[in-house]
Design a protein around this motif. Structure first.
Motif, short mmCIF file in Angstrom:
data_model
loop_
_atom_site.label_atom_id
_atom_site.label_comp_id
_atom_site.label_asym_id
_atom_site.label_seq_id
_atom_site.Cartn_x
_atom_site.Cartn_y
_atom_site.Cartn_z
N ARG A 1 20.50 -1.73 -24.08
CA ARG A 1 19.36 -1.40 -24.72
C ARG A 1 18.06 -1.64 -23.74
N GLU A 2 18.34 -1.97 -22.53
CA GLU A 2 17.44 -2.33 -21.49
C GLU A 2 16.79 -0.92 -21.25
N PHE A 3 15.58 -1.46 -20.73
CA PHE A 3 14.39 -0.36 -20.05
C PHE A 3 13.60 -1.36 -18.99
N LEU A 4 14.03 -1.20 -17.84
CA LEU A 4 13.37 -2.45 -16.96
C LEU A 4 13.09 -1.63 -15.63
N ILE A 5 11.98 -2.26 -14.94
CA ILE A 5 11.71 -1.98 -13.69
C ILE A 5 12.85 -2.85 -12.72
N LYS A 6 13.83 -2.28 -12.09
CA LYS A 6 14.69 -3.29 -11.39
C LYS A 6 14.16 -3.46 -9.89
N GLU A 7 13.55 -2.59 -9.33
CA GLU A 7 12.99 -2.74 -7.96
C GLU A 7 11.91 -1.66 -7.71
N ILE A 8 11.18 -2.21 -6.79
CA ILE A 8 10.20 -1.42 -6.16
C ILE A 8 10.31 -1.12 -5.03
N VAL A 9 10.79 -0.20 -4.32
CA VAL A 9 11.22 0.03 -2.74
C VAL A 9 9.96 0.59 -1.89
N CYS A 10 9.71 -0.60 -1.00
CA CYS A 10 8.52 -0.28 -0.30
C CYS A 10 9.08 0.54 1.11
N TYR A 11 8.08 1.09 2.02
CA TYR A 11 8.29 1.78 3.32
C TYR A 11 8.72 0.46 4.24
N THR B 1 0.81 -1.21 -0.01
CA THR B 1 -0.06 0.03 0.08
C THR B 1 0.82 1.20 -0.02
N GLU B 2 2.01 1.17 0.22
CA GLU B 2 3.19 2.12 0.32
C GLU B 2 4.23 2.17 -0.51
N VAL B 3 4.59 2.75 -1.31
CA VAL B 3 5.81 2.44 -2.07
C VAL B 3 6.70 3.77 -1.94
N ASP B 4 8.15 3.63 -1.92
CA ASP B 4 8.93 4.90 -1.38
C ASP B 4 9.75 5.04 -2.85
N THR B 5 10.16 4.09 -3.49
CA THR B 5 11.00 4.42 -4.79
C THR B 5 10.85 3.44 -5.77
N ILE B 6 10.71 3.87 -7.06
CA ILE B 6 10.54 2.93 -8.00
C ILE B 6 12.01 3.22 -8.87
N VAL B 7 12.88 1.87 -8.93
CA VAL B 7 13.96 1.99 -9.54
C VAL B 7 14.07 1.21 -11.17
N LEU B 8 14.60 2.27 -11.90
CA LEU B 8 14.34 1.86 -13.34
C LEU B 8 16.03 1.52 -13.80
N GLN B 9 16.00 0.70 -14.78
CA GLN B 9 17.31 0.55 -15.50
C GLN B 9 17.07 0.96 -16.87
#
Length: 113
Positions: free
Chosen positions: A103-113, A24-32
Motif C-alpha cells: 500500500r506504499e506511496f513513498l519518495i524513495k530517493e531524490i537523485v541529484c546531479y 539546486t539541481e535534481v535529476d530524478t525523483i524515485v517513487l515507490q
C-alpha cells in the motif's frame, strides 16, 4: 483523478527537501508505489509533467518502483501474495488477513546531479 494532487504534493515536498539541503539541481525523483495502493502508477507518470511544469523541477525525470503486495493470514500467520491467491490463504483458505506491504506511496530517493 486524485493522482494529480498527490504528484503535486510530491513535487512540493521534493522542492522543500532540496531547498533545505541547498540542492539546486535534481535529476530524478524515485517513487515507490505498492501494487495494491489506491494510486495508479500510469496516472502518476502521466500527471508528472503537469505537476512540474513551470517549476525548477521541469527537467527532472520520474522513476516508479513497484512494491509487491504481501499479507499475513489472521488464522495461521502464513505470509502470501494476495493477488496471486485472490486474497485466500493458500495454507488454510482463510480470507481474513493483514496487509504487510503493497500500500506504499513513498519518495524513495531524490537523485541529484
Amino acid at each position: 483523478m486524485h493522482e494529480l494532487s498527490l504528484v503535486m504534493e510530491i513535487v512540493n515536498r521534493v522542492d522543500a527537501i532540496a531547498k533545505s539541503n541547498n540542492v539546486t539541481e535534481v535529476d530524478t525523483i524515485v517513487l515507490q508505489i505498492g501494487e495494491i495502493a489506491t494510486v495508479i502508477p500510469q496516472f502518476v507518470q502521466a500527471c508528472y509533467p503537469a505537476a512540474v511544469d513551470g517549476t525548477w523541477l521541469t527537467d527532472t525525470k520520474l522513476k516508479i518502483e513497484m512494491i509487491k503486495a504481501s499479507v499475513r493470514c489472521n488464522n495461521c500467520a502464513e505470509v502470501f501474495d494476495p493477488i496471486e491467491y485472490h486474497g485466500v490463504c493458500p495454507a488454510c483458505a482463510c480470507k481474513e488477513h493483514e496487509v504487510i506491504t503493497g500500500r506504499e506511496f513513498l519518495i524513495k530517493e531524490i537523485v541529484c546531479y
